[in-house]
Design an enzyme around this catalytic site. Structure first.
Site, PDB file in Angstrom:
ATOM      1  N   ASP A 227      47.539  42.858  -2.656  1.00  0.00           N
ATOM      2  CA  ASP A 227      46.648  43.912  -2.175  1.00  0.00           C
ATOM      3  C   ASP A 227      46.254  43.713  -0.717  1.00  0.00           C
ATOM      4  O   ASP A 227      46.491  42.643  -0.133  1.00  0.00           O
ATOM      5  CB  ASP A 227      45.386  43.970  -3.054  1.00  0.00           C
ATOM      6  CG  ASP A 227      44.789  42.590  -3.332  1.00  0.00           C
ATOM      7  OD1 ASP A 227      45.132  41.633  -2.611  1.00  0.00           O
ATOM      8  OD2 ASP A 227      43.992  42.467  -4.266  1.00  0.00           O
TER       9      ASP A 227
ATOM     10  N   GLU B  71      40.114  47.348 -10.572  1.00  0.00           N
ATOM     11  CA  GLU B  71      38.768  47.223 -11.108  1.00  0.00           C
ATOM     12  C   GLU B  71      38.731  47.706 -12.564  1.00  0.00           C
ATOM     13  O   GLU B  71      39.650  48.403 -13.011  1.00  0.00           O
ATOM     14  CB  GLU B  71      37.808  48.070 -10.257  1.00  0.00           C
ATOM     15  CG  GLU B  71      37.722  47.628  -8.795  1.00  0.00           C
ATOM     16  CD  GLU B  71      36.904  46.363  -8.568  1.00  0.00           C
ATOM     17  OE1 GLU B  71      36.855  45.492  -9.462  1.00  0.00           O
ATOM     18  OE2 GLU B  71      36.317  46.227  -7.480  1.00  0.00           O
TER      19      GLU B  71
HETATM   20  C1  GLP Z   1      39.621  39.477  -4.636  1.00  0.00           C
HETATM   21  C2  GLP Z   1      41.144  39.631  -4.697  1.00  0.00           C
HETATM   22  C3  GLP Z   1      41.699  39.100  -5.977  1.00  0.00           C
HETATM   23  C4  GLP Z   1      41.071  37.750  -6.278  1.00  0.00           C
HETATM   24  C5  GLP Z   1      39.613  37.933  -6.564  1.00  0.00           C
HETATM   25  C6  GLP Z   1      38.877  36.625  -6.827  1.00  0.00           C
HETATM   26  O1  GLP Z   1      38.897  40.616  -4.825  1.00  0.00           O
HETATM   27  N1  GLP Z   1      41.597  40.960  -4.498  1.00  0.00           N
HETATM   28  O2  GLP Z   1      43.125  39.005  -5.885  1.00  0.00           O
HETATM   29  O3  GLP Z   1      41.683  37.166  -7.400  1.00  0.00           O
HETATM   30  O4  GLP Z   1      38.978  38.625  -5.537  1.00  0.00           O
HETATM   31  O5  GLP Z   1      38.521  36.017  -5.635  1.00  0.00           O
HETATM   32  P1  GLP Z   1      37.934  34.553  -5.526  1.00  0.00           P
HETATM   33  O6  GLP Z   1      39.076  33.655  -5.735  1.00  0.00           O
HETATM   34  O7  GLP Z   1      37.405  34.489  -4.127  1.00  0.00           O
HETATM   35  O8  GLP Z   1      36.904  34.430  -6.563  1.00  0.00           O
END
Ligand code: GLP
Length: 262
Positions: free
Chosen positions: A67, A143
């Site tokens: 993404d 989401e």
């Molecule tokens: C973001 C990304 C995801 C990721 C998630 C968790 O929103 N788009 O791909 O897995 O958040 O992030 P974190 O590892 O910082 O908790």
């Protein structure tokens, strides 16, 4: 689903880096799906070290990220393109021309999303897709209530996701509201999925993903449909699993004796 539980976050991160380096050595032309977020930072540090220690070839890899924020130019310091260049591609020496992320600057997100799907197809599909998980169970930026059959498209971020990601921006105002993300259907098309979750803040989402009902309320639960999904956890992220003892009995200390079996 293969559930591998390690005693510490560090061991979990190392095991994900080891799985990736093993795949890259076995197939230097692999098409690898990549993820961002805080969870992946240590994985990429360990992956860079493992690639260099084992002299793994990276020139022929192709990568696709899950993404990118929409409305952020690729050169913005908080874009996922900047994150990937700084944390993996440049230090590992992966040629940037072989790395792909959705274009956050695209004027028409529908055209960009369809082109991204086509690029993945043209590359022969994704061999292994790395994933993190949001506290609300999102994968990529899918989401809750995302269609389980969704393809790459523009998604509106939830307030909870924007809050979690606000730390990378100047404040709530400048935190993006939209992202272009691979869909859940796109992710499920990967030959193999590898999800890492660490820390107690992910425990509830992890429980719903692995043991909850399959449904759009927890997008990561769609991995229950995938024939080769491996979930790597530390003890804190695994702490609310009801079948914890069973997973530990099958894979003591996260040990995977049969890596090719799901
Ligand atoms: C973001 C990304 C995801 C990721 C998630 C968790 O929103 N788009 O791909 O897995 O958040 O992030 P974190 O590892 O910082 O908790």
């Amino acid at each position: 689903m293969k559930v591998l539980i390690h005693n510490s976050a560090e061991l979990a991160q190392q095991s994900v880096a080891d799985i990736l380096v093993h795949r890259i050595i076995a197939r230097p032309t692999s098409v690898i799906g990549l993820a961002t977020g805080g969870t992946m930072e240590a994985v990429y540090d360990k992956l860079i070290a493992a690639l260099s220690d084992r002299n793994a070839p990276v020139d022929d890899l192709v990568t696709f990220n899950l993404d990118e924020y929409w409305g952020l130019p690729p050169g913005h310091p908080a874009s996922y393109r900047s994150y990937m260049n700084a944390r993996l591609f440049d230090p590992a020496g992966i040629p940037q021309v072989r790395t792909n992320l959705p274009d956050g600057d695209a004027t028409d997100p529908i055209v960009e999303s369809n082109a991204y799907e086509q690029k993945i197809k043209d590359a022969g599909g994704i061999d292994i897709q790395l994933l993190g998980i949001g506290q609300n169970g999102h994968i990529g930026f899918n989401e809750p209530t995302s269609s389980l059959a969704s393809r790459t498209r523009l998604k509106t971020l939830t307030e909870s996701t924007r809050k979690a990601n606000q730390q990378y921006f100047d404040g709530a105002e400048t935190t993006p509201k939209y992202a272009i993300t691979m869909g859940i259907g796109t992710i499920l098309d990967a030959e193999e999925c590898l999800l890492l979750a660490t820390g107690a803040s992910k425990a509830e989402a992890v429980f719903k993903m692995i043991e909850g009902p399959l449904g759009a309320h927890c997008p990561a639960s769609a991995l229950q449909l995938h024939p080769r999904a491996t979930i790597v956890l530390d003890a804190a992220a695994a702490s609310t699993l009801q079948l914890l003892e069973y997973y530990q009995y099958v894979h003591p200390n996260g040990l995977d004796k049969h890596p090719s079996h799901a």
